[in-house]
Write a protein that holds these residues in place. Structure first.
Motif, PDB file in Angstrom:
ATOM      1  N   GLY A   1      37.762  66.707 -23.434  1.00  0.00           N
ATOM      2  CA  GLY A   1      37.807  65.213 -23.654  1.00  0.00           C
ATOM      3  C   GLY A   1      38.665  64.878 -24.830  1.00  0.00           C
ATOM      4  O   GLY A   1      39.258  64.061 -24.939  1.00  0.00           O
ATOM      5  N   LEU A   2      38.433  65.796 -26.004  1.00  0.00           N
ATOM      6  CA  LEU A   2      39.094  65.333 -27.280  1.00  0.00           C
ATOM      7  C   LEU A   2      40.265  65.624 -27.150  1.00  0.00           C
ATOM      8  O   LEU A   2      41.339  64.731 -27.807  1.00  0.00           O
ATOM      9  N   VAL A   3      40.852  66.729 -26.537  1.00  0.00           N
ATOM     10  CA  VAL A   3      42.319  67.137 -26.381  1.00  0.00           C
ATOM     11  C   VAL A   3      43.061  66.040 -25.508  1.00  0.00           C
ATOM     12  O   VAL A   3      44.098  65.553 -25.898  1.00  0.00           O
ATOM     13  N   ASP A   4      42.250  65.532 -24.321  1.00  0.00           N
ATOM     14  CA  ASP A   4      43.180  64.385 -23.505  1.00  0.00           C
ATOM     15  C   ASP A   4      43.222  63.256 -24.649  1.00  0.00           C
ATOM     16  O   ASP A   4      44.373  62.564 -24.442  1.00  0.00           O
ATOM     17  N   LEU A   5      42.264  62.803 -25.486  1.00  0.00           N
ATOM     18  CA  LEU A   5      42.509  61.855 -26.376  1.00  0.00           C
ATOM     19  C   LEU A   5      43.928  61.962 -27.234  1.00  0.00           C
ATOM     20  O   LEU A   5      44.632  61.137 -27.326  1.00  0.00           O
ATOM     21  N   ILE A   6      43.833  62.992 -27.761  1.00  0.00           N
ATOM     22  CA  ILE A   6      44.845  63.397 -28.523  1.00  0.00           C
ATOM     23  C   ILE A   6      46.065  63.396 -27.973  1.00  0.00           C
ATOM     24  O   ILE A   6      47.314  62.957 -28.359  1.00  0.00           O
ATOM     25  N   MET A   7      46.286  63.806 -26.720  1.00  0.00           N
ATOM     26  CA  MET A   7      47.438  64.206 -25.927  1.00  0.00           C
ATOM     27  C   MET A   7      47.643  62.563 -25.382  1.00  0.00           C
ATOM     28  O   MET A   7      48.669  62.403 -24.498  1.00  0.00           O
ATOM     29  N   GLY A   8      46.878  61.457 -25.521  1.00  0.00           N
ATOM     30  CA  GLY A   8      47.431  60.077 -25.273  1.00  0.00           C
ATOM     31  C   GLY A   8      47.058  59.954 -23.687  1.00  0.00           C
ATOM     32  O   GLY A   8      47.364  58.974 -23.194  1.00  0.00           O
ATOM     33  N   LYS A   9      46.200  60.492 -23.160  1.00  0.00           N
ATOM     34  CA  LYS A   9      45.581  60.152 -21.680  1.00  0.00           C
ATOM     35  C   LYS A   9      45.030  58.925 -21.790  1.00  0.00           C
ATOM     36  O   LYS A   9      44.741  58.485 -20.451  1.00  0.00           O
ATOM     37  N   ARG A  10      44.330  58.451 -22.870  1.00  0.00           N
ATOM     38  CA  ARG A  10      43.795  57.144 -22.765  1.00  0.00           C
ATOM     39  C   ARG A  10      44.808  56.146 -23.987  1.00  0.00           C
ATOM     40  O   ARG A  10      44.754  56.088 -24.999  1.00  0.00           O
TER      41      ARG A  10
END
Ligand SMILES: O=C(O)CCC(=O)C(=O)O
Length: 292
Positions: free
Chosen positions: A73-82
Motif C-alpha cells: 500500500g505504501l509503495v503504491d502511494l509512492i508510485m502515484g497509484k492514487r
C-alpha cells in the motif's frame, strides 16, 4: 528571517538540506531486545510498565501478510497509484533529479508520507486492527480515536535523522490527555538503518521546551543521552509510546531501507484545541505550523 525562507517546492521536495546531528547524540546505554510476543500476550502488568517507563515493545504484533500488504500500500502511494494523494515529501537530495527518476527509484528519495489512512485501506487496516484498538482502549481507559497518521522513511544511506522530541509538542491537545504513539516496523529497523531511540521514564518529567533547529526538537544539549536506549524491531514489531516520551532516530548508515508507519491515538472523547496558542505557550513559540 521569514523573508529568507525558500518557497515550498510544489513537488513536495524539502527545500533545505539539513545538517547532520552532533557526534554522540545517538549513543545509547542499552539495546532493548525483550518484548511481548504478540498483542494478545499483553498483561495488566505490561500496561503498568508502559505507564512507568513510557513505552512498550511488542514483537509480531502484525503478521507477515499484514506487513506485506501495508508495504504494498505504501509503495503504491509512492508510485502515484492514487493521483489524488498528495501527502508525500521527498528528501532535499531529490531536488535536481526527481523528474528523471522512475517511480521505482522515487522510493529511495521519500522522506515522509502523511494522512494516508483515508487513501490506502491496507494502511488503514493496521491502524484500525481490532486487537490494537482493544489494547489502546485498555491503556487509554476509553475508546481510542486515531487522530494522526504518518510515515517517516529512511532511504538507504540518505535517510536522515528525526531529532529528539516529544510528540505532544506537535499536537494541539490539552496537556494531560493520554496520547499513545504506535510505531510499526515494516522493514527490519536496526541500529545501522535508524531504529527508534527513547529515554525511558522521560514522559514523567513533563513537557520540555522545543526549538526550531534541524527540526522542531529538544535542544541537543538538553537531551539526556546517557539514559537513552535503542529499540531494534523486526518487521511487524511495534513500539507503543507515551506522547511525552523523549525519542528520536539517527540518520541511516545502511544500504537497507527502513520503512515504518506511525499512528497516534487519544481518547475518542477529547477534542483538540482550535488553534496552537496553548501548545506554543507550553512547548515554545517556535513551533507554529509544525506536524510530526
Ligand atoms: O520514524 C522515525 O524515524 C521517527 C518518527 C518519530 O519519532 C516521529 O515522527 O515522531
Amino acid at each position: 528571517m521569514a523573508g529568507n525562507t525558500p518557497a515550498p517546492d510544489p513537488r513536495g521536495v524539502e527545500t533545505l538540506e539539513v545538517e547532520p546531528p552532533p557526534e554522540g547524540l545517538y549513543a545509547y546505554s542499552g539495546i532493548i531486545t525483550d518484548g511481548i510476543p504478540g498483542i494478545d500476550a499483553v498483561t495488566d502488568e505490561d500496561i503498568q510498565r508502559f505507564r512507568e517507563q513510557g513505552f512498550l515493545v511488542i514483537h509480531d504484533a502484525f503478521t507477515p501478510a499484514e506487513v506485506e500488504a501495508a508495504l504494498a500500500g505504501l509503495v503504491d502511494l509512492i508510485m502515484g497509484k492514487r493521483p489524488d494523494f498528495t501527502g508525500i515529501m521527498f528528501e532535499a537530495k531529490a531536488r535536481d533529479k526527481l523528474d528523471q527518476l522512475t517511480p521505482e527509484q522515487r522510493q529511495d528519495y521519500v522522506r515522509k508520507l502523511a494522512w494516508f489512512v483515508g487513501f490506502e485501506p491496507r494502511l488503514k487496516a493496521l491502524s484500525h486492527h481490532p486487537k490494537l484498538l482493544a489494547l489502546l482502549e485498555r491503556i487509554i481507559g476509553e475508546k481510542a480515536g486515531l487522530f494522526q497518521d504518518m510515515a517517516l522513511l529512511k532511504p538507504p544511506l540518505i535517510g536522515r535523522e528525526k531529532p529528539w522530541h516529544q510528540d505532544f509538542a506537535y499536537f494541539n491537545l490539552p496537556l494531560g490527555t493520554p496520547v499513545v504513539g504506535v510505531w510499526v516496523a515494516l522493514d527490519e529497523a536496526m541500529i545501522e538503518n535508524g531504529c527508534m531511540h527513547v529515554i525511558p521514564c522521560s514522559h514523567r518529567e513533563g513537557p520540555v521546551v522545543h526549538f526550531q533547529r534541524r527540526d522542531w526538537q529538544i535542544c541537543d544539549t538538553d537531551v539526556q543521552v546517557a539514559r537513552s536506549v535503542a529499540i531494534p524491531l523486526k518487521p511487524g514489531g511495534i513500539l507503543l509510546f507515551d506522547g511525552l516520551l523523549h525519542h528520536g532516530t539517527p540518520p541511516s548508515q545502511s544500504t537497507r531501507r527502513r520503512r515504518a508507519v506511525q499512528y497516534h491515538y487519544k481518547p475518542a472523547s477529547v477534542a483538540p484545541y482550535a488553534d496552537s496558542t496553548e501548545r506554543l505557550r507550553v512547548f515554545g513559540p517556535e513551533g507554529k505550523d509544525v506536524y510530526c
